[in-house]
Motif scaffolding. Structure first.
Motif, PDB file in Angstrom:
ATOM      1  N   LEU A 163       0.866  -1.196   0.034  1.00 10.45           N
ATOM      2  CA  LEU A 163      -0.047  -0.038  -0.029  1.00 10.45           C
ATOM      3  C   LEU A 163       1.001   1.184   0.003  1.00 10.45           C
ATOM      4  O   LEU A 163       1.926   1.186   0.661  1.00 10.45           O
ATOM      5  N   PHE A 164       0.459   2.243  -0.783  1.00 15.90           N
ATOM      6  CA  PHE A 164       1.195   3.636  -0.902  1.00 15.90           C
ATOM      7  C   PHE A 164       0.248   4.751  -1.416  1.00 15.90           C
ATOM      8  O   PHE A 164      -0.746   4.558  -2.081  1.00 15.90           O
ATOM      9  N   GLU A 165       0.483   5.772  -0.769  1.00 16.07           N
ATOM     10  CA  GLU A 165      -0.221   7.019  -0.818  1.00 16.07           C
ATOM     11  C   GLU A 165       1.025   8.072  -1.774  1.00 16.07           C
ATOM     12  O   GLU A 165       2.149   8.479  -1.066  1.00 16.07           O
ATOM     13  N   ASP A 166       0.581   8.577  -2.850  1.00 18.38           N
ATOM     14  CA  ASP A 166       1.467   9.484  -3.721  1.00 18.38           C
ATOM     15  C   ASP A 166       1.279  11.090  -3.333  1.00 18.38           C
ATOM     16  O   ASP A 166       0.257  11.256  -2.333  1.00 18.38           O
ATOM     17  N   HIS A 167       1.841  11.802  -3.863  1.00 16.32           N
ATOM     18  CA  HIS A 167       1.689  13.511  -3.601  1.00 16.32           C
ATOM     19  C   HIS A 167       0.308  13.998  -3.625  1.00 16.32           C
ATOM     20  O   HIS A 167      -0.051  15.001  -3.081  1.00 16.32           O
ATOM     21  N   ALA A 168      -0.444  13.295  -4.738  1.00 14.73           N
ATOM     22  CA  ALA A 168      -1.753  13.860  -5.047  1.00 14.73           C
ATOM     23  C   ALA A 168      -2.795  13.246  -3.896  1.00 14.73           C
ATOM     24  O   ALA A 168      -4.111  13.463  -4.163  1.00 14.73           O
ATOM     25  N   GLY A 169      -2.340  12.256  -3.057  1.00  7.95           N
ATOM     26  CA  GLY A 169      -3.444  11.614  -2.220  1.00  7.95           C
ATOM     27  C   GLY A 169      -4.041  10.383  -2.957  1.00  7.95           C
ATOM     28  O   GLY A 169      -5.026   9.995  -2.541  1.00  7.95           O
ATOM     29  N   ARG A 170      -3.463   9.960  -4.058  1.00 12.48           N
ATOM     30  CA  ARG A 170      -4.041   8.599  -4.585  1.00 12.48           C
ATOM     31  C   ARG A 170      -3.304   7.537  -3.893  1.00 12.48           C
ATOM     32  O   ARG A 170      -2.154   7.524  -3.346  1.00 12.48           O
ATOM     33  N   LEU A 171      -4.400   6.422  -3.685  1.00  7.77           N
ATOM     34  CA  LEU A 171      -3.785   5.269  -3.140  1.00  7.77           C
ATOM     35  C   LEU A 171      -3.418   4.250  -3.975  1.00  7.77           C
ATOM     36  O   LEU A 171      -4.370   3.870  -4.967  1.00  7.77           O
ATOM     37  N   TRP A 172      -2.175   3.630  -3.963  1.00  7.61           N
ATOM     38  CA  TRP A 172      -1.668   2.689  -4.826  1.00  7.61           C
ATOM     39  C   TRP A 172      -1.682   1.337  -3.934  1.00  7.61           C
ATOM     40  O   TRP A 172      -1.611   1.182  -2.918  1.00  7.61           O
ATOM     41  N   VAL A 173      -2.385   0.338  -4.693  1.00  6.57           N
ATOM     42  CA  VAL A 173      -2.576  -1.002  -4.033  1.00  6.57           C
ATOM     43  C   VAL A 173      -2.236  -1.899  -4.687  1.00  6.57           C
ATOM     44  O   VAL A 173      -2.515  -2.314  -5.917  1.00  6.57           O
ATOM     45  N   GLY A 174      -1.317  -2.865  -4.091  1.00  2.42           N
ATOM     46  CA  GLY A 174      -0.933  -3.966  -5.114  1.00  2.42           C
ATOM     47  C   GLY A 174      -1.951  -5.214  -4.657  1.00  2.42           C
ATOM     48  O   GLY A 174      -2.406  -5.274  -3.610  1.00  2.42           O
ATOM     49  N   LEU A 175      -2.439  -5.769  -5.923  1.00  2.00           N
ATOM     50  CA  LEU A 175      -3.382  -6.655  -5.680  1.00  2.00           C
ATOM     51  C   LEU A 175      -2.772  -7.985  -6.450  1.00  2.00           C
ATOM     52  O   LEU A 175      -2.585  -7.951  -7.673  1.00  2.00           O
ATOM     53  N   ASP A 176      -3.100  -9.060  -5.895  1.00  2.00           N
ATOM     54  CA  ASP A 176      -2.464 -10.211  -6.780  1.00  2.00           C
ATOM     55  C   ASP A 176      -1.073 -10.032  -7.257  1.00  2.00           C
ATOM     56  O   ASP A 176      -0.157 -10.014  -6.556  1.00  2.00           O
ATOM     57  N   GLN A 177      -1.059 -10.330  -8.617  1.00  2.00           N
ATOM     58  CA  GLN A 177       0.117 -10.368  -9.577  1.00  2.00           C
ATOM     59  C   GLN A 177       0.147  -8.894 -10.001  1.00  2.00           C
ATOM     60  O   GLN A 177       0.554  -8.825 -11.202  1.00  2.00           O
ATOM     61  N   GLY A 178      -0.502  -7.937  -9.600  1.00  2.00           N
ATOM     62  CA  GLY A 178      -0.746  -6.438 -10.189  1.00  2.00           C
ATOM     63  C   GLY A 178      -0.663  -5.326  -9.326  1.00  2.00           C
ATOM     64  O   GLY A 178      -0.514  -5.644  -7.999  1.00  2.00           O
TER      65      GLY A 178
END
Length: 601
Positions: A163-178
């Motif tokens: 899980l990660f949040e970028d400078h714009a507040g978007r949430l990055w989510v690792g899911l399965d193999q992607g």
């Protein structure tokens, strides 16, 4: 507030509102539905309601907690409720006595509202949300509410990884193999130009130029750069990265699969190798503002700063080697989530270690008695939320600690001396204890009364007349002596509670070890006279053999000395005295020949 021992309209738990009796109701509790047997308001302002066959309720504002036999209470019929000086709440039920106490570290799992039985990673976002994910679901905790994103419904996958949040507040989510990006209520997939799978995402970071980088488990295990939801670059050097974070001064820090660290900037990678056991894993990276890095590993804490390698292990202060996750609190103290405890390294000690990594540091530890349930999580497992709380994922739950409001136990424990055991005979610890002659093995039992964490009560004791300094038995509750001479002694014991608050007065006991007959002043005076010489004025018998004069002198000296003992019914001979106390009569044994039947055993 009034409790009535019968449920029904106008009964149960009632209060006066605008001059009229009214049921005490909250969204989760209806006062008229319970038969109330006992009420107690604790020091935190919470109301505890003991019921008939319904267990106990804790009401604090709009929050209602319920405890009964299904979650550990000894019985559902509540007889009484009371609170002690340390803040422990005691509940007497029909089946036993239960103790309720706050712990510094609390846990949250499915039973408390998480959407998955797994907590593989945790993230604190800038809007105050706490995100955690695992098998089958992504959970968002925000403002006391829980939002679930479940597979087959809101979640476009099954296994949540990084899980990660970028400078714009978007949430990055690792899911399965992607990899997916969550923005404005929608998930958007990150893809390769050739549509190949990205692989399991083990780390996500955004550099100072706002470029997003990810590490993937592959195969092959590589670093990738993301732009506009596409993988734009594969970085093959350094090989096999496992974790990635941005360097605030520029570039990236990488944790490699072999346990080493690497710095990547402008396409140039520098690897910093460390001496560590084979199989060491980098669990988490934490960059600092000056460009240095520290890393939680399965073999301790490592780092790189000011051109030198840093290592903190059991050799110089860690209570155990495996560090699962790390986080700084608002004071700058470093918290280490380890396999044995949650440790705290004070800011000053942390800075001193960075300057001199060989120094020994002091780690304050919270353990299972404080609510810590450590276990490794597969991905980044630590975060600090806006309210200052630290969150740790342990694979099955989230654990959190409010570092700014840790309650300290300020009550020094009362100390009592329970008994004295001398040569396997027990004596009460009262008054001045008189012990028999020739006491050899002495045991003194004592106790410090603290119920917050009894296993953490520590002791110091000293026997005045024998010990020059305090003895440090730790948590042991007995003192042992086997070398006490006859005389008067004073035993003192002090104790500290789980937070190190000492009762400096403690408890004391006076005791006397009585002398045996051959240790009395009268006997020793008699022995002293044996060593004396015959006065110069005493006539000598010229015909007496020279070697027999000491024996006659001893006989004359002891005959008067032994007279009180003979009158008491005791009979002694010179031979008996030699046999029973050769160490007191060395001159006697050396000054005259042994008589028949008398040997120097």
């Amino acid at each position: 507030m009034v409790g009535i021992g019968k449920a029904g309209p106008g009964l149960g738990l009632q209060r006066i509102v605008n001059g009229r009796w009214q049921s005490f109701d909250t969204p989760a509790f209806h006062g008229s539905s319970v038969a109330v047997l006992s009420l107690y308001a604790d020091r935190e302002g919470a109301l505890w309601v003991g019921t008939y066959e319904r267990g106990i309720y804790r009401i604090h504002g709009e929050v209602v907690d319920h405890f009964d036999h299904t979650n550990g209470l000894s019985g559902d019929y509540i007889n009484d409720i009371a609170e002690d000086s340390e803040g422990n709440l005691w509940v007497v039920t029909s089946q036993g006595v239960d103790r309720f106490a706050d712990t510094p570290v609390a846990s949250m799992s499915v039973g408390e509202g998480l959407c998955s039985t797994e907590a593989a990673s945790v993230l604190a976002s800038r809007d105050g949300s706490i995100w955690t994910g695992g098998d089958g679901a992504l959970t968002r905790l925000y403002n006391g509410r829980t939002t679930c994103f479940r597979k087959g419904h809101e979640l476009p996958g099954s296994q949540v990884t990084s899980l990660f949040e970028d400078h714009a507040g978007r949430l990055w989510v690792g899911l399965d193999q992607g990899l997916w990006v969550y923005e404005r209520g929608q998930f958007h997939q990150v893809t390769r130009l050739d549509s190949r799978p990205i692989g399991l995402v083990t780390g996500i970071a955004e550099d100072t130029e706002q470029r997003v980088w990810i590490t993937g488990a592959g195969p092959p295990r590589i670093l990738m750069r993301v732009e506009n939801l596409r993988i734009r670059e594969d970085v093959l050097e350094p090989p096999v990265p496992r974790r990635v974070v941005a360097d605030p001064t520029g570039g990236l820090w990488l944790g490699l699969l072999n346990g080493d660290l690497a710095h990547l900037r402008d396409g140039r990678a520098i690897v910093h190798a460390f001496k560590h056991p084979e199989g060491t894993l980098i669990n988490q990276l934490f960059p600092e503002a000056d460009g240095s890095i520290i890393a939680a590993t399965s073999s301790g804490l490592i780092g790189w700063g000011n051109g030198k390698a840093l290592a903190l292990t059991q050799r110089n202060g860690l209570p155990c080697e495996q560090v699962y996750a790390i986080a700084f609190d608002e004071r700058g103290d470093l918290w280490l989530y380890m396999n044995c405890a949650l440790g705290v390294l004070a800011r000053a000690d942390f800075q001193a270690w960075k300057q001199n990594p060989d120094i020994a540091v002091t780690i304050r530890s919270l353990d299972a008695l404080d609510g810590v349930r450590p276990s490794p999580a597969a991905f980044v497992a630590a975060a600090r939320s806006l309210d200052g709380r630290l969150w740790f994922a342990n694979s099955v739950s989230l654990q959190f600690v409010d570092t700014e409001h840790l309650r300290q136990n300020t009550v020094p424990p009362p100390v009592y001396i329970e008994q004295v055991i001398a040569d396997r005979t027990a004596y009460p610890a009262q008054g001045i204890l008189q012990l028999p002659p020739r006491t050899r093995d002495l045991e003194i039992d004592y106790v410090g009364l603290s119920f917050v964490a009894p296993q953490k009560v520590r002791f110091r004791y000293r026997l005045h007349g024998r010990d020059d300094v305090w003895q440090e038995p730790g948590t042991r509750r007995q003192a042992f002596y086997n070398d006490l001479r006859p005389g008067q002694y004073s035993f003192q014991v002090i104790a500290s509670n789980n937070d190190g608050v000492w009762n400096d007065v403690g408890a004391s006991l006076s005791l006397v070890v009585s002398p045996a007959w051959y240790q009395t002043k009268l006997f020793l005076a008699g022995v002293f006279c044996v060593g004396g010489s015959t006065p110069a004025s005493a006539p000598s018998a010229p015909y007496e053999p020279r070697r027999e004069r000491p024996q006659r002198r001893l006989s004359n000296c002891l005959s008067g000395f032994l007279e009180p003992f003979r009158k008491g019914g005791r009979r002694f001979s010179l031979c008996v005295l030699q046999q029973q106390k050769r160490t007191i009569l060395p001159r006697v044994c050396a000054a005259q020949p042994m008589s028949a039947g008398c040997s120097a055993r």
